[in-house]
Motif scaffolding. Structure first.
Motif, PDB file in Angstrom:
ATOM      1  N   UNK A   3       0.830  -1.199   0.000  1.00 59.04           N
ATOM      2  CA  UNK A   3       0.000   0.000   0.000  1.00 59.04           C
ATOM      3  C   UNK A   3       0.869   1.255   0.000  1.00 59.04           C
ATOM      4  N   UNK A   4       2.022   1.200   0.629  1.00 59.06           N
ATOM      5  CA  UNK A   4       2.940   2.332   0.621  1.00 59.06           C
ATOM      6  C   UNK A   4       3.432   2.591  -0.800  1.00 59.06           C
ATOM      7  N   UNK A   5       3.821   1.541  -1.485  1.00 60.39           N
ATOM      8  CA  UNK A   5       4.271   1.692  -2.870  1.00 60.39           C
ATOM      9  C   UNK A   5       3.125   2.215  -3.739  1.00 60.39           C
ATOM     10  N   UNK A   6       1.940   1.723  -3.510  1.00 61.26           N
ATOM     11  CA  UNK A   6       0.771   2.197  -4.271  1.00 61.26           C
ATOM     12  C   UNK A   6       0.517   3.677  -4.014  1.00 61.26           C
ATOM     13  N   UNK A   7       0.634   4.095  -2.777  1.00 58.97           N
ATOM     14  CA  UNK A   7       0.419   5.504  -2.449  1.00 58.97           C
ATOM     15  C   UNK A   7       1.471   6.388  -3.102  1.00 58.97           C
ATOM     16  N   UNK A   8       2.715   5.928  -3.125  1.00 58.57           N
ATOM     17  CA  UNK A   8       3.771   6.694  -3.798  1.00 58.57           C
ATOM     18  C   UNK A   8       3.521   6.749  -5.304  1.00 58.57           C
ATOM     19  N   UNK A   9       3.084   5.643  -5.890  1.00 57.96           N
ATOM     20  CA  UNK A   9       2.740   5.635  -7.315  1.00 57.96           C
ATOM     21  C   UNK A   9       1.604   6.612  -7.601  1.00 57.96           C
ATOM     22  N   UNK A  10       0.622   6.667  -6.693  1.00 58.62           N
ATOM     23  CA  UNK A  10      -0.497   7.600  -6.860  1.00 58.62           C
ATOM     24  C   UNK A  10      -0.019   9.046  -6.848  1.00 58.62           C
ATOM     25  N   UNK A  11       0.938   9.354  -5.973  1.00 54.58           N
ATOM     26  CA  UNK A  11       1.485  10.711  -5.928  1.00 54.58           C
ATOM     27  C   UNK A  11       2.187  11.054  -7.235  1.00 54.58           C
ATOM     28  N   UNK A  12       2.966  10.122  -7.750  1.00 61.91           N
ATOM     29  CA  UNK A  12       3.658  10.341  -9.020  1.00 61.91           C
ATOM     30  C   UNK A  12       2.640  10.514 -10.146  1.00 61.91           C
ATOM     31  N   UNK A  13       1.611   9.692 -10.149  1.00 56.67           N
ATOM     32  CA  UNK A  13       0.577   9.779 -11.186  1.00 56.67           C
ATOM     33  C   UNK A  13      -0.143  11.120 -11.133  1.00 56.67           C
ATOM     34  N   UNK A  14      -0.383  11.621  -9.924  1.00 60.35           N
ATOM     35  CA  UNK A  14      -1.058  12.913  -9.793  1.00 60.35           C
ATOM     36  C   UNK A  14      -0.218  14.030 -10.407  1.00 60.35           C
ATOM     37  N   UNK A  15       1.083  14.000 -10.182  1.00 56.77           N
ATOM     38  CA  UNK A  15       1.970  15.016 -10.753  1.00 56.77           C
ATOM     39  C   UNK A  15       2.018  14.876 -12.276  1.00 56.77           C
ATOM     40  N   UNK A  16       2.131  13.655 -12.763  1.00 62.28           N
ATOM     41  CA  UNK A  16       2.175  13.419 -14.208  1.00 62.28           C
ATOM     42  C   UNK A  16       0.884  13.872 -14.867  1.00 62.28           C
ATOM     43  N   UNK A  17      -0.240  13.527 -14.264  1.00 69.30           N
ATOM     44  CA  UNK A  17      -1.541  13.922 -14.805  1.00 69.30           C
ATOM     45  C   UNK A  17      -1.668  15.439 -14.831  1.00 69.30           C
ATOM     46  N   UNK A  18      -1.202  16.100 -13.789  1.00 67.04           N
ATOM     47  CA  UNK A  18      -1.229  17.558 -13.728  1.00 67.04           C
ATOM     48  C   UNK A  18      -0.514  18.154 -14.936  1.00 67.04           C
ATOM     49  N   UNK A  19       0.674  17.665 -15.217  1.00 64.91           N
ATOM     50  CA  UNK A  19       1.449  18.185 -16.343  1.00 64.91           C
ATOM     51  C   UNK A  19       0.738  17.924 -17.665  1.00 64.91           C
ATOM     52  N   UNK A  20       0.213  16.728 -17.837  1.00 65.22           N
ATOM     53  CA  UNK A  20      -0.477  16.393 -19.089  1.00 65.22           C
ATOM     54  C   UNK A  20      -1.723  17.250 -19.289  1.00 65.22           C
ATOM     55  N   UNK A  21      -2.491  17.444 -18.224  1.00 61.66           N
ATOM     56  CA  UNK A  21      -3.708  18.249 -18.326  1.00 61.66           C
ATOM     57  C   UNK A  21      -3.392  19.698 -18.661  1.00 61.66           C
TER      58      UNK A  21
END
Length: 92
Positions: A3-21
């Protein structure tokens, strides 16, 4: 730990999505936008709107940075709380 790794992946995805949007928003709002253009990435007629959008983007990026930092600090805190205390060396 998963779950820790998943939460870190979610944080990275949020930043990536922000840039793409934001890239999509800039392209939609500014027909002359070209991130590969030398100098300013828009033609002169779009410069004012470009910088207005970038002011909004900068504020959103600060908010995202704040949320991401809090998320990382929370994960670090949970990881360090879960670590066992090192055993003290016993004399002789």
């Amino acid at each position: 730990m998963n779950t820790t790794a998943d939460r870190l992946r979610d944080l990275v995805a949020e930043v990536t999505t922000f840039e793409e949007e934001w890239e999509e928003e800039l392209r939609a709002a500014l027909p002359t936008y070209d991130p590969n253009r030398d100098g300013c990435p828009v033609e002169p007629r779009d410069e004012v709107r470009y910088f207005e959008l970038y002011d909004v983007r900068a504020a959103a990026a600060r908010d995202l940075l704040h949320r991401t930092t809090i998320g990382i600090e929370k994960v670090i805190s949970e990881l360090t709380e879960a670590e066992p205390e090192p055993e003290a060396d016993q004399p002789g």
